[in-house]
Design a protein around this motif. Sequence first.
Motif, mmCIF file in Angstrom:
data_model
loop_
_atom_site.group_PDB
_atom_site.id
_atom_site.type_symbol
_atom_site.label_atom_id
_atom_site.label_comp_id
_atom_site.label_asym_id
_atom_site.label_seq_id
_atom_site.Cartn_x
_atom_site.Cartn_y
_atom_site.Cartn_z
ATOM 1 N N LYS A 246 46.322 43.237 40.116
ATOM 2 C CA LYS A 246 45.653 42.819 38.880
ATOM 3 C C LYS A 246 44.338 42.112 39.162
ATOM 4 O O LYS A 246 43.422 42.141 38.346
ATOM 5 C CB LYS A 246 46.561 41.895 38.065
ATOM 6 N N LEU A 247 44.224 41.484 40.319
ATOM 7 C CA LEU A 247 43.039 40.704 40.636
ATOM 8 C C LEU A 247 41.911 41.512 41.265
ATOM 9 O O LEU A 247 40.820 40.989 41.488
ATOM 10 C CB LEU A 247 43.418 39.539 41.573
ATOM 11 N N LYS A 248 42.145 42.782 41.532
ATOM 12 C CA LYS A 248 41.147 43.614 42.208
ATOM 13 C C LYS A 248 39.807 43.664 41.479
ATOM 14 O O LYS A 248 38.763 43.719 42.111
ATOM 15 C CB LYS A 248 41.677 45.031 42.429
ATOM 16 N N ASN A 249 39.822 43.672 40.173
ATOM 17 C CA ASN A 249 38.578 43.779 39.410
ATOM 18 C C ASN A 249 38.090 42.436 38.869
ATOM 19 O O ASN A 249 37.213 42.402 38.009
ATOM 20 C CB ASN A 249 38.760 44.768 38.250
ATOM 21 N N GLU A 250 38.641 41.357 39.375
ATOM 22 C CA GLU A 250 38.240 40.025 38.934
ATOM 23 C C GLU A 250 37.229 39.439 39.923
ATOM 24 O O GLU A 250 37.098 39.894 41.052
ATOM 25 C CB GLU A 250 39.469 39.102 38.836
ATOM 26 N N ARG A 251 36.555 38.408 39.503
ATOM 27 C CA ARG A 251 35.589 37.721 40.369
ATOM 28 C C ARG A 251 36.309 36.685 41.207
ATOM 29 O O ARG A 251 36.148 35.480 41.033
ATOM 30 C CB ARG A 251 34.499 37.081 39.531
ATOM 31 N N VAL A 252 37.132 37.185 42.128
ATOM 32 C CA VAL A 252 37.943 36.319 42.964
ATOM 33 C C VAL A 252 38.062 36.961 44.346
ATOM 34 O O VAL A 252 38.075 38.181 44.482
ATOM 35 C CB VAL A 252 39.341 36.084 42.319
ATOM 36 N N LYS A 253 38.135 36.117 45.330
ATOM 37 C CA LYS A 253 38.348 36.576 46.709
ATOM 38 C C LYS A 253 39.642 35.932 47.180
ATOM 39 O O LYS A 253 39.806 34.704 47.093
ATOM 40 C CB LYS A 253 37.185 36.141 47.596
#
Length: 182
Positions: free
Chosen positions: A171-178
Amino acid sequence: MQTTFKKVSESAVTFSELMLPSSSNFNGKVHGGYILSLMDQIAFACASKHSGTYCVTASVDTVNFLAPIEVGELVTMKACVNFVGTTSMVVGIRVDSENIQTGKVKHCNSSYFTMVARSADGKSVNVPGLVLTTKNDVRRYTRSMQLKELSKQHKEITKNFKFDMIEAVEKLKNERVKIDLL
C-alpha cells in the motif's frame, strides 16, 4: 428515567477575549493551543450550566483551524449543548475573531466537545434532557447523533484493525515514504 429538561438557550455561553502578544506563536499568530484551552473552558462552563454539576472533557471531535487569529483581534466563542445522552453532553463551539479596527469578522473554528457530568465523588451522573425550540436546535441535535454514530464506527474499525507487513508495504509503494527498517 429523565424527569427534567432544559432549553438549549438556558445553558448557552458566550465568551470574548482580546488576543494579546503573550498568546502568540513563533509566527506572530495566536497559538492554536491557547485557543483549544479557551474552548475547553467554555465547553466546561456550558456543560456544567446544563447539568448543574462538575463536568470533565471526554473527547474533542474534529478541530479544524479555518483561519488564523491575529494578535489584537477580539475572539468570541459561542457554546451550546447540541446533544445529551444519559450522563454526557455534546457541546458545540463556534470561534469567530474580529478585527476591532475594521470590524471584519471571520469564522476561525468550530468543534464539538463531549463532556461528562460528575458527582463530587467522581461518579458519572444523569444530565437533564434537552428541549429543542428552533430548527437550528433540531439540526444540531440530529447532526450530533450522526457524528456519534460515525465515532462508534471509527472505534470499531480501530479495534478490529489487523496489521500485515506485506500488505502495508504494498500500500505504501505510491506514497511519499521511504521504508528503511533496521
